[in-house]
Design a protein around this motif. Structure first.
Motif, PDB file in Angstrom:
ATOM      1  N   PRO B  34       0.821  -1.231   0.000  1.00 40.23           N
ATOM      2  CA  PRO B  34       0.000   0.000   0.000  1.00 40.23           C
ATOM      3  C   PRO B  34       0.845   1.267   0.000  1.00 40.23           C
ATOM      4  CG  PRO B  34      -0.573  -1.402   1.878  1.00 40.23           C
ATOM      5  CD  PRO B  34       0.534  -2.080   1.152  1.00 40.23           C
ATOM      6  N   VAL B  35       1.955   1.237   0.733  1.00 45.15           N
ATOM      7  CA  VAL B  35       2.767   2.453   0.826  1.00 45.15           C
ATOM      8  C   VAL B  35       3.343   2.817  -0.539  1.00 45.15           C
ATOM      9  CG1 VAL B  35       4.874   3.427   1.802  1.00 45.15           C
ATOM     10  CG2 VAL B  35       3.278   2.189   3.275  1.00 45.15           C
ATOM     11  N   SER B  36       3.833   1.789  -1.269  1.00 39.88           N
ATOM     12  CA  SER B  36       4.435   2.133  -2.559  1.00 39.88           C
ATOM     13  C   SER B  36       3.369   2.571  -3.556  1.00 39.88           C
ATOM     14  CB  SER B  36       5.245   0.952  -3.099  1.00 39.88           C
ATOM     15  OG  SER B  36       4.419  -0.185  -3.134  1.00 39.88           O
ATOM     16  N   ARG B  37       2.198   1.917  -3.488  1.00 44.04           N
ATOM     17  CA  ARG B  37       1.117   2.345  -4.366  1.00 44.04           C
ATOM     18  C   ARG B  37       0.678   3.767  -4.038  1.00 44.04           C
ATOM     19  NH1 ARG B  37      -1.314  -1.723  -7.421  1.00 44.04           N
ATOM     20  NH2 ARG B  37      -2.489  -0.009  -8.349  1.00 44.04           N
ATOM     21  N   TYR B  38       0.727   4.074  -2.749  1.00 40.73           N
ATOM     22  CA  TYR B  38       0.340   5.413  -2.290  1.00 40.73           C
ATOM     23  C   TYR B  38       1.261   6.477  -2.869  1.00 40.73           C
ATOM     24  CZ  TYR B  38      -0.284   9.258   1.082  1.00 40.73           C
ATOM     25  OH  TYR B  38      -0.496  10.484   1.681  1.00 40.73           O
ATOM     26  N   LEU B  39       2.553   6.115  -2.938  1.00 36.32           N
ATOM     27  CA  LEU B  39       3.529   7.122  -3.376  1.00 36.32           C
ATOM     28  C   LEU B  39       3.505   7.359  -4.879  1.00 36.32           C
ATOM     29  CD1 LEU B  39       6.464   6.240  -1.006  1.00 36.32           C
ATOM     30  CD2 LEU B  39       4.998   8.253  -0.942  1.00 36.32           C
ATOM     31  N   VAL B  40       2.956   6.409  -5.639  1.00 42.07           N
ATOM     32  CA  VAL B  40       2.851   6.621  -7.090  1.00 42.07           C
ATOM     33  C   VAL B  40       1.795   7.694  -7.338  1.00 42.07           C
ATOM     34  CG1 VAL B  40       2.193   5.557  -9.268  1.00 42.07           C
ATOM     35  CG2 VAL B  40       3.502   4.263  -7.588  1.00 42.07           C
ATOM     36  N   PRO B  41       2.146   8.780  -8.037  1.00 36.46           N
ATOM     37  CA  PRO B  41       1.153   9.837  -8.215  1.00 36.46           C
ATOM     38  C   PRO B  41      -0.025   9.340  -9.033  1.00 36.46           C
ATOM     39  CG  PRO B  41       3.110  10.284  -9.516  1.00 36.46           C
ATOM     40  CD  PRO B  41       3.440   9.124  -8.643  1.00 36.46           C
ATOM     41  N   PRO B  42      -1.247   9.686  -8.602  1.00 39.66           N
ATOM     42  CA  PRO B  42      -2.432   9.243  -9.328  1.00 39.66           C
ATOM     43  C   PRO B  42      -2.542   9.966 -10.666  1.00 39.66           C
ATOM     44  CG  PRO B  42      -3.040  10.706  -7.563  1.00 39.66           C
ATOM     45  CD  PRO B  42      -1.575  10.470  -7.427  1.00 39.66           C
ATOM     46  N   PRO B  43      -3.287   9.373 -11.611  1.00 37.96           N
ATOM     47  CA  PRO B  43      -3.377   9.981 -12.949  1.00 37.96           C
ATOM     48  C   PRO B  43      -3.948  11.395 -12.933  1.00 37.96           C
ATOM     49  CG  PRO B  43      -4.975   8.192 -12.672  1.00 37.96           C
ATOM     50  CD  PRO B  43      -4.047   8.126 -11.526  1.00 37.96           C
ATOM     51  N   ALA B  44      -4.810  11.689 -11.952  1.00 42.19           N
ATOM     52  CA  ALA B  44      -5.434  13.013 -11.931  1.00 42.19           C
ATOM     53  C   ALA B  44      -4.414  14.117 -11.662  1.00 42.19           C
ATOM     54  CB  ALA B  44      -6.534  13.055 -10.890  1.00 42.19           C
TER      55      ALA B  44
ATOM     56  N   MET C  81      -8.136  11.116  -0.412  1.00 34.69           N
ATOM     57  CA  MET C  81      -9.064  10.034  -0.085  1.00 34.69           C
ATOM     58  C   MET C  81      -9.591   9.357  -1.350  1.00 34.69           C
ATOM     59  SD  MET C  81      -9.796   9.895   3.296  1.00 34.69           S
ATOM     60  CE  MET C  81     -11.517   9.460   3.542  1.00 34.69           C
ATOM     61  N   ALA C  82      -9.858  10.173  -2.374  1.00 37.05           N
ATOM     62  CA  ALA C  82     -10.570   9.640  -3.531  1.00 37.05           C
ATOM     63  C   ALA C  82      -9.641   9.189  -4.650  1.00 37.05           C
ATOM     64  CB  ALA C  82     -11.548  10.685  -4.057  1.00 37.05           C
ATOM     65  N   GLU C  83      -8.585   9.949  -4.906  1.00 41.10           N
ATOM     66  CA  GLU C  83      -7.771   9.689  -6.093  1.00 41.10           C
ATOM     67  C   GLU C  83      -6.520   8.880  -5.784  1.00 41.10           C
ATOM     68  OE1 GLU C  83      -8.362  10.766  -9.238  1.00 41.10           O
ATOM     69  OE2 GLU C  83     -10.023  12.162  -8.944  1.00 41.10           O
ATOM     70  N   VAL C  84      -5.888   9.167  -4.648  1.00 44.99           N
ATOM     71  CA  VAL C  84      -4.618   8.514  -4.343  1.00 44.99           C
ATOM     72  C   VAL C  84      -4.888   7.095  -3.866  1.00 44.99           C
ATOM     73  CG1 VAL C  84      -2.548   8.618  -2.942  1.00 44.99           C
ATOM     74  CG2 VAL C  84      -3.635  10.723  -3.703  1.00 44.99           C
ATOM     75  N   GLU C  85      -4.186   6.146  -4.456  1.00 48.71           N
ATOM     76  CA  GLU C  85      -4.396   4.764  -4.047  1.00 48.71           C
ATOM     77  C   GLU C  85      -3.981   4.585  -2.593  1.00 48.71           C
ATOM     78  OE1 GLU C  85      -3.974   1.233  -6.736  1.00 48.71           O
ATOM     79  OE2 GLU C  85      -2.723   2.695  -7.773  1.00 48.71           O
ATOM     80  N   GLY C  87      -4.892   6.106  -0.193  1.00 47.24           N
ATOM     81  CA  GLY C  87      -4.896   7.362   0.562  1.00 47.24           C
ATOM     82  C   GLY C  87      -5.861   7.275   1.728  1.00 47.24           C
ATOM     83  N   TRP C  88      -7.024   6.689   1.465  1.00 49.55           N
ATOM     84  CA  TRP C  88      -8.013   6.527   2.547  1.00 49.55           C
ATOM     85  C   TRP C  88      -7.434   5.720   3.693  1.00 49.55           C
ATOM     86  CZ3 TRP C  88      -9.334   1.545   3.796  1.00 49.55           C
ATOM     87  CH2 TRP C  88      -8.950   0.551   2.882  1.00 49.55           C
ATOM     88  N   LEU C  89      -6.612   4.702   3.350  1.00 45.38           N
ATOM     89  CA  LEU C  89      -6.051   3.829   4.391  1.00 45.38           C
ATOM     90  C   LEU C  89      -5.063   4.599   5.252  1.00 45.38           C
ATOM     91  CD1 LEU C  89      -5.860   0.886   5.448  1.00 45.38           C
ATOM     92  CD2 LEU C  89      -3.884   0.622   3.972  1.00 45.38           C
ATOM     93  N   ILE C  90      -4.154   5.316   4.589  1.00 44.32           N
ATOM     94  CA  ILE C  90      -3.128   6.053   5.326  1.00 44.32           C
ATOM     95  C   ILE C  90      -3.784   7.088   6.243  1.00 44.32           C
ATOM     96  CG2 ILE C  90      -1.094   7.526   5.089  1.00 44.32           C
ATOM     97  CD1 ILE C  90      -0.569   4.813   3.944  1.00 44.32           C
ATOM     98  N   ARG C  91      -4.768   7.817   5.698  1.00 44.48           N
ATOM     99  CA  ARG C  91      -5.390   8.865   6.510  1.00 44.48           C
ATOM    100  C   ARG C  91      -6.192   8.255   7.661  1.00 44.48           C
ATOM    101  NH1 ARG C  91     -10.501  11.938   5.893  1.00 44.48           N
ATOM    102  NH2 ARG C  91     -10.389  13.381   7.632  1.00 44.48           N
ATOM    103  N   SER C  92      -6.915   7.174   7.371  1.00 41.82           N
ATOM    104  CA  SER C  92      -7.716   6.543   8.423  1.00 41.82           C
ATOM    105  C   SER C  92      -6.824   5.987   9.522  1.00 41.82           C
ATOM    106  CB  SER C  92      -8.582   5.433   7.840  1.00 41.82           C
ATOM    107  OG  SER C  92      -9.459   5.955   6.876  1.00 41.82           O
ATOM    108  N   ILE C  93      -5.701   5.400   9.123  1.00 42.03           N
ATOM    109  CA  ILE C  93      -4.798   4.859  10.144  1.00 42.03           C
ATOM    110  C   ILE C  93      -4.221   5.994  10.976  1.00 42.03           C
ATOM    111  CG2 ILE C  93      -2.561   3.731  10.473  1.00 42.03           C
ATOM    112  CD1 ILE C  93      -3.280   1.713   8.496  1.00 42.03           C
ATOM    113  N   HIS C  94      -3.864   7.085  10.329  1.00 46.77           N
ATOM    114  CA  HIS C  94      -3.311   8.228  11.059  1.00 46.77           C
ATOM    115  C   HIS C  94      -4.329   8.716  12.086  1.00 46.77           C
ATOM    116  CE1 HIS C  94      -0.264  11.380  11.411  1.00 46.77           C
ATOM    117  NE2 HIS C  94      -1.249  12.273  11.507  1.00 46.77           N
ATOM    118  N   SER C  95      -5.578   8.787  11.647  1.00 43.59           N
ATOM    119  CA  SER C  95      -6.619   9.286  12.534  1.00 43.59           C
ATOM    120  C   SER C  95      -6.908   8.319  13.679  1.00 43.59           C
ATOM    121  CB  SER C  95      -7.871   9.548  11.688  1.00 43.59           C
ATOM    122  OG  SER C  95      -9.017   9.474  12.482  1.00 43.59           O
ATOM    123  N   TRP C  96      -6.984   7.039  13.376  1.00 41.48           N
ATOM    124  CA  TRP C  96      -7.280   6.065  14.429  1.00 41.48           C
ATOM    125  C   TRP C  96      -6.102   5.871  15.372  1.00 41.48           C
ATOM    126  CZ3 TRP C  96     -11.596   4.815  16.367  1.00 41.48           C
ATOM    127  CH2 TRP C  96     -12.762   4.777  15.594  1.00 41.48           C
ATOM    128  N   ALA C  97      -4.890   5.831  14.817  1.00 42.08           N
ATOM    129  CA  ALA C  97      -3.718   5.621  15.669  1.00 42.08           C
ATOM    130  C   ALA C  97      -3.569   6.784  16.641  1.00 42.08           C
ATOM    131  CB  ALA C  97      -2.465   5.463  14.821  1.00 42.08           C
TER     132      ALA C  97
END
Lengths: 418, 151, 365
Positions: B34-44, C81-85, C87-97
């Motif tokens: 998940p972390v590496s996928r997160y760091l890849v910039p999204p297409p938008a 939350m919506a576009e970044v893969e 992203g919802w997980l990272i933010r939710s974990i930050h908030s819950w942790a």
């Protein structure tokens, strides 16, 4: 030091000349001098008001309308031999104004874009005809609407004919029951108009293009829309509805019945914002005035309403589910973007009602229903994707649990030796 | 560095070590993925509400034509005037929010819902729309069209 | 196999010469954890530290997409939350942790208090711990505003309003905390700076001190256990205790992932500076007991504003908490100190009851 002094001097010069634009200052006239000095308000007020008018600003003086000679200091200034006419008679007023305002060559010098047909229009109006043909001098003439002396262009918010003030200006006579008694016409137009969506647009939304009295009745040619059909007035803006209506079955029937076109359902002065409730046979439905469920028209009315309600319901449903998905952090902006097509279809279907056939509405509504259904599906899909996240989570939790299990066994193994 | 501990069952010990190493590896993957996928910039690309890079190339917009694009979740309209200039407006009609379109036959913008007309500056010229369309700023950056809300 | 061990040995020696691994190893081996019926509380400090590490990691990840301005904050979080893969997980974990961390921190604090672990020579450990608590709560307060949504905006408005009631310097404090007279984009930028720069820096120092002191003094034994005559059982820190720690951490991580998936952090609506405050604005749960106390105080006590008394009261309470090791003379002398035990219990009960009231109160205005 010298430079500072020069600057101060320059500043003083600028200040001294600033507030007096040349044209705004009426030429020193004997009329104004006396009228202000006499101490009688009836004489002073016209002189004061004129100073702020567009005419004074363009350099005209009292004599331009009243005649006479302003260079004479005494009563000789008002010598009829010098063209002095005093206060023009009511019949005379339009002639006085049109001397300049109907002269294209003359008006061009001051405002090349200005129309010069005011008098031509005025004599076609009920006001003009009564004045000229019947000699009725109680009707409105130029000065009644534009004021006699404080005349300002309609774009000036202080003007009596600014869009925000037109209704009150007309209403000052037309809402006066005593004054209208002799003419036997209703006096509730102003009150009704002020409840209308049109006035709301003008007064609250500041949309000065929304109609006030003169936009439908004409300004100088003001008549009750004596035109062939009221739709020609409403259709100026509401083009689509007017066009559909003229082709509809109602067009001829309304003429035969002698009902006032658009106003039959929408009122004339108290035009309210059209709503779906007006359609069909339920409470507040205008169709129910003539139709009932057992006639063909009533059937169509109910059918139209059903289509519109169905589309609205489907749109709301799709919109709600997308909103829910968005709040949950799902990306649905594309779906929302596409769903706006269903809203467009709803608006189009509402306009199509004026054809008074189920087919016309169905054509627009079906397109909208298809878009709404797709939007709803996208919303469901988005919420299902949310479930997928949970499946991903399950995998990682299993991994973590396995690791925990392994560690627990390892700890027990480590401690078994002791 | 841990001392050798005599175990009752060496096989069991090896298995536990193997199991631990595998699950630790899987765990690491479960975190890194998940972390590496997160760091890849999204297409938008960007998050700003004020700019959007259009998926349209400048050459694909012919003179005297227009296209609808997505600006956030609202529609926008990109037009190329007959004179060849690119302009963009909010495509929501100021009357009842229908999406407007470009009419090549009229060479201006038109709303189908109630026959509202807007000129090439977005000004309402006929029909019920009460206000001009909101204008956006169009910039061409190489092969990209960037539309932004005016500040 | 043998060659692998040789290589390993070589690497170890190479590193040892340069960074002194042998000493670290000696320290690690020497460290022992007492085993008794209160041992379970030893895990909470480590748990809080682990959650803090998660906060650091997810926080850094969030900075990659977050934009600290009133115009863009909400949009950037929405984008995240919506576009970044994930992203919802990272933010939710930050908030819950964050929430879990404050929870474990409170438990750690009260267990240390009840077990009297602050007695000499561990006073400084206690002081640094209280400091860390203050920092953590400041982390929570500043972080809550950053998504710039409606709830956060109004909670911050109410929260900063309270600082305005502090006698004498109140209005100054209010201006400084808000970066102006009102909560605006300036507040957001300010809170962001505090959240990602000032507080982490302070934490680094205090946490370093805290952990160093724990290492230096070893685990404290509760007085009651210390007084027992029977031989004391211990467990080596490495690996026995540490593996248990890891089990706890992994459990916490699994919980976080589940919470993030089932109760993802909501975003709500963008803050509107000019909208009326929605009904029933509530602070984060860890501020609830203070918020509720201030609400319950009468408008005036002895001619002084109730809110001022409340704030002064919490100020004195905080000071008292800080000075517990110095005030509790009996424990310092090795005697039983029932008074401080009961004070700790009273504080816990007070916090729980008021928090409960805060969440069950019927919203009327």
């Amino acid at each position: 030091m010298g430079r500072v002094g020069a600057l101060v001097c320059l500043g003083l010069v600028v200040l001294a000349t600033w507030p007096v634009p040349a044209a705004a200052q009426p030429p020193a006239e004997s009329c104004v001098a006396c009228h202000l000095e006499v101490g009688d308000d009836r004489l002073a007020t016209p002189a004061k008001e004129f100073g702020n008018s567009v005419h004074a600003a363009k350099g005209f003086g009292c004599v331009s309308c009243h005649g006479g000679d302003a260079n004479e200091a005494g009563m000789e200034a008002m010598d009829p031999a010098k063209g002095y006419i005093g206060k023009p008679d009511r019949e005379q007023i339009s002639q006085v104004c049109s001397r300049c305002h109907s002269d294209a060559r003359f008006m061009k010098r001051y405002n090349p874009a200005m129309r010069v047909d005011q008098l031509t229009e005025y004599i076609t109006s009920v006001h003009g005809r009564r004045l000229m043909e019947l000699g009725d001098d109680k009707v409105a003439t130029c000065a009644d609407c534009h004021t006699a002396h404080a005349i300002k262009p309609p774009s000036d918010p202080r003007s009596s004919v600014h869009p925000l003030r037109v209704a009150d200006t007309c209403g000052s006579c037309h809402a006066d029951a005593k004054r209208m008694e002799a003419y036997n016409i209703p006096t509730d137009q102003l009150q009704e108009y002020k409840q209308s969506v049109h006035w709301k647009m003008v007064s609250v939304k500041g949309d000065l293009s929304a109609p006030t009295c003169n936009d439908c009745h004409g300004n100088h040619g003001a008549t009750p829309p004596g035109i062939s059909w009221v739709g020609n007035v409403c259709g100026q803006c509401h083009v689509v509805q007017a066009e559909l209506f003229t082709k509809s079955a109602h067009a001829k029937i309304f003429v035969d019945l002698g009902t006032p076109g658009c106003a039959t359902c929408h009122e004339n002065h108290a035009v309210t914002r059209a709503s779906d409730d007006m359609l069909g046979l339920g409470e507040g439905a205008v169709c129910a005035g003539c139709h009932a469920l057992d006639d063909k028209g009533g059937e169509i009315a109910a059918g139209l309403r059903e289509r519109i309600d169905l589309l609205r319901g489907e749109y709301d449903k799709a919109h709600a589910i997308l909103l829910k998905a968005e709040r949950a952090g799902m990306e649905v902006s594309q779906a929302e973007f596409e769903l706006s097509g269903a809203k467009d279809a709803l608006v189009k279907a509402q306009a199509a009602v004026h054809a008074f056939t189920v087919e016309a509405v169905k054509k627009e509504a079906d397109a909208g229903l298809a878009i709404a259904a797709k939007g709803y599906e996208r919303g469901v899909q988005a919420l299902e994707d949310l479930q997928f996240r949970r499946k991903g989570l399950a995998v990682s939790v299993v991994i973590i649990l396995a690791l925990i299990g392994g560690l627990v066994v390892k700890i027990r193994q480590l401690e078994r030796k002791t | 560095m841990p001392e050798e501990v005599p175990s009752r069952n060496p096989n069991r010990r090896t298995f536990i070590n193997w199991f631990l190493a595998t699950s630790a590896g899987a765990f690491l993957l479960a975190v890194l993925y998940p972390v590496s996928r997160y760091l890849v910039p999204p297409p938008a690309g960007e998050s700003t509400a004020a700019t959007v890079t259009l998926p349209i190339k400048p050459v694909d917009v012919k003179p005297n034509s227009g296209q609808i694009f997505k600006f956030g979740s609202r529609p926008g309209i990109l037009i190329r005037t007959p004179a060849g200039e690119l302009r963009a407006f909010a495509a929501s009609c100021t009357h009842l929010n229908c999406t407007v379109q470009y009419r090549s036959d009229l060479s201006h913008i038109w709303c189908a819902c109630h026959n509202g007309h807007f000129d090439l500056n977005g000004k309402n010229i006929a029909g019920p729309p009460p206000r001009p369309l909101d204008q956006y700023i169009v910039n061409v950056r190489g092969d990209e069209i960037v539309v932004s809300k005016s500040a | 196999m043998g060659t692998l061990e040789q290589h390993y040995k070589k690497l170890w020696n190479w590193l040892d010469e340069r960074v002194g691994l042998a000493e670290v190893e000696k320290l690690a081996r020497k460290k022992e954890v007492p085993v008794h019926r209160h041992s379970v509380w030893y895990y909470l400090g480590g748990m809080t530290l682990f959650l803090f590490m998660i906060q650091v990691a997810t926080g850094i990840l969030l900075i990659f997409y977050y934009r600290p301005s009133a115009e863009e904050a909400f949009e950037s979080v929405k984008f995240l939350m919506a576009e970044v893969e994930f992203g919802w997980l990272i933010r939710s974990i930050h908030s819950w942790a964050a929430n879990l961390m404050i929870f474990t921190l409170f438990i750690h604090l009260f267990s240390v208090w009840l077990l009297k672990a602050y007695r000499p020579p561990r006073e400084i450990t206690w002081l640094s711990g209280i400091g860390l608590m203050g920092i953590t709560m400041a982390f929570g307060f500043t972080g809550y505003l950053l998504p710039w949504n409606e709830l956060a905006f109004f909670a911050t408005q109410v929260g900063t309003e309270i600082t305005g009631a502090v006698p004498v310097i109140g209005s100054f404090l209010l201006r400084v905390s808000r970066g102006g007279e009102e909560v605006t984009g300036a507040t957001l930028t300010r809170f962001y700076g505090i959240h990602v720069a000032v507080l982490p820096l302070l934490t680094t120092f205090l946490l370093g001190l805290h952990v160093y002191l724990v290492q230096k003094h070893g685990m404290s034994m509760p007085p009651a256990i210390e007084r027992q005559a029977n031989p004391k059982r211990v467990m080596p820190f490495v690996p026995n205790f540490m593996l248990r720690d890891v089990v706890g951490w992994l459990t916490a991580l699994a919980m976080l992932a589940a919470l993030a998936a089932y109760f993802p952090a909501e975003l709500g609506q963008k803050a509107d500076l000019f909208a009326p405050a929605p009904i029933g604005i509530k602070p984060e749960w860890y501020f609830m007991f203070m918020f509720k106390t201030l609400k319950y105080l009468p408008a005036h006590i002895l001619g002084i504003e109730g809110e001022v008394i409340g704030i002064l009261g919490f100020g004195v309470g905080g000071l008292f908490l800080l000075l517990v090791p110095f005030l509790d003379r009996r424990t310092a002398r090795g005697e039983q100190s029932h008074l401080f035990t009961w004070l700790a219990i009273a504080t816990i009960v007070f916090m729980i009851v008021l928090t409960y009231l805060g969440y069950t109160e019927v919203v009327t205005q």
